[in-house]
Write an enzyme that holds these catalytic residues in place. Structure first.
Site, short mmCIF file in Angstrom:
data_model
loop_
_atom_site.label_atom_id
_atom_site.label_comp_id
_atom_site.label_asym_id
_atom_site.label_seq_id
_atom_site.Cartn_x
_atom_site.Cartn_y
_atom_site.Cartn_z
N GLU A 400 0.82 -0.99 -0.16
CA GLU A 400 0.04 -0.06 -0.14
C GLU A 400 0.93 1.23 -0.17
OE1 GLU A 400 -2.88 2.39 3.29
OE2 GLU A 400 -3.14 -0.01 2.90
N GLU A 405 -2.10 11.19 3.21
CA GLU A 405 -3.26 11.05 4.20
C GLU A 405 -3.08 12.38 5.12
OE1 GLU A 405 -4.06 6.78 6.02
OE2 GLU A 405 -2.15 6.99 5.89
#
Length: 524
Positions: A400, A405
């Site tokens: 990932e 974020e």
């Protein structure tokens, strides 16, 4: 208006072009760049717009074209100026001698078209003249202005120096084509599609930015029909890059120096655009994206939907918007089942998540998003990638990449992180870093990675803040040698976003995305 004089002059011009059609024209090789200086290159040196000095500066810079505006005075003198008035005098109701009493800010006399063309012929190896004929509401003025402009250019033996004629008046362009069928013309209004232009032999589209962004299919259609593509007036770096990436023939700008700088950077870059979404249509492009729906991951509190309340296109941007709303959970089984997705009858928030899974995936490249973030405790937007064969392996074995974020309880930072079998948050070994960010709720920022076989670099506005090296061990450390797909979502609460609770007073909140772009190297 002396209409008999107009008819005689029109016939004379047609005769002149007919007679000269067998003569050898002077040749000019235009510069091999798309930069058209809007009203000359005036801004950087604070020159008057449409001045001869601005024209000479555009020539010095080596622009492919220098655009200028042409109007006609009461006594039928063609002059170079933009507005319908000059020094508070209405141009079409004033004589040239009266208008010329007021000089330009740099001391130049208000230039006639003849003065301007003559200046453009001197020491000019490659900058074409982009002649904009301004429409008039006075009967007969448009056609007469076209005739007189063509006559002046022909008399000065300057036809080869004209890159194109442009106008908001279709009648003017048609008149120019009637006089010289080989003349290059471009329509400015933005109201006609490529088929309509082709039918009238108007083989140039010189439209405002939004006309192309709202009708992106016109670009490919125009190229297929050999219709020249020009766009005005492009002054922002992001817009310049958009039109450079789409290989427009011409980009008209008040900032030619900036455009040249961007072109130089692109020429030195190893990245080539291979996929993008500029979110220019009226709805999400389902050929590129799929929706995720329901309660999906990370014990998040929102229910993802495919409704326009949560995911929509507005003003050429993707909006993912979270709401405080009660929605029934169709996956509910009972309060006692262990699966958190199935033990609640309702969810108390709605939001959106989209993915390219099954539609587009990439191995290596530069992947970037430009956008603005939501705010408030509990929001958790992300722009991220996952291994394309994830269904065949347990997370996080196939990897990932969290390109960006953000959590609302830490409003001045963003994070860039990788997760693998060896490095992940479940065992506290994830490899991530954060960087301070300036007001991401109000300011657009670019979030990106550059991913090669040897490393992944994380960027905020072209500043590297996290560098991950390939240790060349096993796929447990480096699963990043396969295809990865993209996701964009706005989560509420959950294992990370909900660590400090959720502030219900902030809703609704939105993640705004200007574009997503994927670049790769030629060798890849």
């Amino acid at each position: 208006m002396n209409f008999m004089r107009y008819i005689l002059l029109s016939g004379l011009v047609l005769l002149l072009f007919s007679c000269k059609s067998t003569q050898i024209e002077n040749k000019m090789t235009f510069a091999e760049n798309p930069v058209v200086a809007h009203r000359g290159a005036w801004k950087a040196k604070a020159l008057p717009e449409n001045s001869i000095a601005a024209l000479r500066e555009a020539i010095r810079l080596g622009c492919v074209g220098s655009e200028f505006d042409v109007r006609m005075t009461k006594d039928e003198v063609l002059i170079v100026t933009h507005d319908a008035t000059y020094n508070d005098l209405i141009i079409e109701e004033s004589t040239y001698s009266k208008l010329a009493e007021t000089k330009l800010a740099n001391g130049e006399t208000l230039p006639t078209l003849e003065d301007y063309i003559k200046a453009g012929l001197v020491d000019n190896p490659s900058t074409g003249l982009v002649v904009e004929l301004k429409p008039s509401k006075t009967p007969g003025f448009n056609e007469l202005m076209a005739v007189k402009a063509m006559e002046t250019i022909d008399r000065l033996n300057a036809k080869a120096h004209v890159l194109t004629y442009i106008s908001f008046s279709y009648a003017i362009l048609k008149k120019i084509k009637q006089i010289d069928s080989n003349a290059q013309v471009q329509y400015l209004d933005g109201s006609k599609n490529p088929d309509q232009l082709e039918n009238d032999q108007i083989l140039g589209m010189d439209y405002y930015i939004s006309a192309f962004k709202n009708n992106p299919t016109w670009i490919a259609q125009a190229k297929a029909k050999n219709i020249k593509l020009n766009v005005w007036t492009v002054n922002k770096e992001s817009d310049m890059n958009w039109f450079l990436d789409r290989e427009f023939d011409f980009i008209t700008t008040n900032e030619p120096e900036l455009l040249f700088d961007l072109m130089e950077k692109k020429s030195q870059s190893r990245w080539n655009l291979v996929w993008s979404d500029e979110f220019d249509g009226n709805e999400l492009d389902r050929s590129k994206w799929s929706y995720e729906t329901g309660l999906v991951r990370n014990q998040e509190k929102q229910f993802y939907t495919d409704t326009t309340e949560n995911v929509r296109i507005s003003n050429n941007e993707l909006i993912i918007e979270a709401h405080k709303a009660t929605i029934e959970n169709p996956a509910y089984l009972s309060d006692t089942v262990k699966d958190w997705r199935k033990n609640g009858k309702v969810a108390n928030y709605t939001s959106g998540s989209i993915t390219t899974r099954g539609k587009a995936a990439w191995k290596y490249g530069r992947i970037e998003l430009r956008g603005k973030l939501p705010e408030g405790k509990g929001v958790w937007p992300a722009f991220w990638m996952m291994g394309d064969d994830l269904p065949d392996a347990k997370w996080p074995d196939r990897g990932e990449i969290d390109i960006m974020e953000y959590v609302g309880f830490e409003p001045d930072s963003i994070f860039g992180t990788i997760h693998t079998a060896a490095y992940n948050h479940m065992i506290g070994t994830q490899r991530g870093k954060k960087i301070a960010i300036d007001n991401p709720q109000e300011n657009y920022h670019v979030y990106a990675i550059e991913w090669t076989p040897d490393s992944i670099d994380f960027f905020l506005d072209d500043v590297i803040y996290n560098h991950i090296e390939n240790e060349h061990k096993t796929t447990a450390e480096w699963p990043f040698d396969q295809q990865f797909f993209l996701k964009i979502n706005l989560a509420i609460g959950g294992m990370l976003g909900g660590q400090k609770g959720i502030d219900d007073s902030v809703f609704p909140q939105r993640l705004t995305v200007d574009y997503v772009r994927v670049y790769q190297e030629d060798r890849l």
